[in-house]
Scaffold this motif. Sequence first.
Motif, short mmCIF file in Angstrom:
data_model
loop_
_atom_site.label_atom_id
_atom_site.label_comp_id
_atom_site.label_asym_id
_atom_site.label_seq_id
_atom_site.Cartn_x
_atom_site.Cartn_y
_atom_site.Cartn_z
N PRO A 142 -4.36 9.07 -10.63
CA PRO A 142 -5.60 9.83 -10.85
C PRO A 142 -6.50 9.17 -11.88
O PRO A 142 -7.71 9.42 -11.90
N GLU A 143 -5.93 8.32 -12.73
CA GLU A 143 -6.73 7.58 -13.72
C GLU A 143 -6.57 6.09 -13.41
O GLU A 143 -5.56 5.48 -13.74
N LYS A 144 -7.55 5.53 -12.74
CA LYS A 144 -7.52 4.09 -12.42
C LYS A 144 -8.94 3.56 -12.49
O LYS A 144 -9.90 4.25 -12.15
N SER A 145 -9.08 2.32 -12.95
CA SER A 145 -10.40 1.71 -13.06
C SER A 145 -10.37 0.34 -12.42
O SER A 145 -9.37 -0.38 -12.49
N LEU A 146 -11.48 -0.02 -11.79
CA LEU A 146 -11.63 -1.29 -11.09
C LEU A 146 -12.53 -2.21 -11.90
O LEU A 146 -13.65 -1.85 -12.24
N HIS A 147 -12.01 -3.41 -12.21
CA HIS A 147 -12.78 -4.40 -12.94
C HIS A 147 -13.06 -5.57 -12.00
O HIS A 147 -12.16 -6.36 -11.70
N ALA A 206 0.82 -1.21 0.00
CA ALA A 206 0.00 0.00 0.00
C ALA A 206 0.86 1.26 0.00
O ALA A 206 0.55 2.23 -0.69
N LYS A 207 1.94 1.23 0.77
CA LYS A 207 2.82 2.40 0.80
C LYS A 207 3.45 2.64 -0.57
O LYS A 207 3.54 3.78 -1.05
N LEU A 208 3.85 1.55 -1.24
CA LEU A 208 4.42 1.68 -2.58
C LEU A 208 3.36 2.10 -3.58
O LEU A 208 3.62 2.92 -4.47
N ALA A 209 2.14 1.57 -3.44
CA ALA A 209 1.05 1.94 -4.35
C ALA A 209 0.76 3.43 -4.27
O ALA A 209 0.38 4.06 -5.26
N GLY A 210 0.98 4.02 -3.09
CA GLY A 210 0.78 5.45 -2.93
C GLY A 210 1.77 6.30 -3.69
O GLY A 210 1.58 7.51 -3.82
N GLN A 211 2.84 5.67 -4.20
CA GLN A 211 3.83 6.38 -5.00
C GLN A 211 3.55 6.25 -6.51
O GLN A 211 4.25 6.85 -7.32
N ILE A 212 2.56 5.46 -6.86
CA ILE A 212 2.30 5.14 -8.27
C ILE A 212 1.18 6.02 -8.80
O ILE A 212 0.08 6.04 -8.23
N THR A 213 1.45 6.72 -9.88
CA THR A 213 0.47 7.66 -10.44
C THR A 213 0.15 7.39 -11.90
O THR A 213 -0.59 8.15 -12.52
N VAL A 214 0.70 6.31 -12.48
CA VAL A 214 0.45 6.03 -13.90
C VAL A 214 -0.97 5.49 -14.08
O VAL A 214 -1.58 4.98 -13.13
#
Length: 247
Positions: free
Chosen positions: A214-219, A178-186
């Motif tokens: 900022p652009e992420k989608s959940l499937h 989760a901490k690493l995911a917080g650094q990901i913005t692609v």
Amino acid sequence: MNFQFTAQTSADGVLTRPFALGDITGVLWSPVTASGPTPLILLGHGGGRDSKAAPMVGRAHRLVASGYSVACIDAPGHGGRPRTATDDQEIAAMQQAMATGEPVGPIVVRYNLHLADRAVPEWIATLDALQELPDLAGVPVGYFGLNMGTAIGVPLLAAEPRITAAVLGIFWYDEVLAKLAGQITVPLEFLLQWDDEHIPRASSLALFDAFASPEKSLHANAGAHKAVPRFEFESAVAFFGRHLPAA
């Protein structure tokens, strides 16, 4: 480390070249008749599989048909790569948990994060070597990986700015991830199985929520852990087409 192709075959418009980079082994698939440089998709395989597993080959061929080059490397202890004592211990623990009906998640997360510590530097070295090839120099890069491919993909994305779009999912929430995911913005596409018998729904949702993209989608699809619909990969191909358009 010396990068070298160890074989070469072609079929159905796909050039398949297994390679070695020191102790790292993998496969590069590319169009036989590419008219120029092609975007590169990195494939992360699941636990117990390798770069030559049927799902990896099928996904690679589908992406090549859409104008991409594709690379997959064998994770440490997978394929023909030797196992360490830790590998043997953790695999035995997972098998024991599954045999007795105990939760396997804590073991999988612990072991996969251990593998990620070893695999991320290997992926970076591999990408360095691949982008020295004339047809891959400076091309856009994406990443696709589910299950263990997500456990490795999250720290890889956090460490590697050349990867600019990713498809991940089917993995547990973990504070380190989760901490690493917080650094990901692609841009990100994230998959989960609504009826996953191993991963609690809330855990998957929490991991998705942790990404800063900022652009992420959940499937989310109905079904068990291994029942990800085949059409989700078609969605992934379309996703890469939007963010890493091929020529």
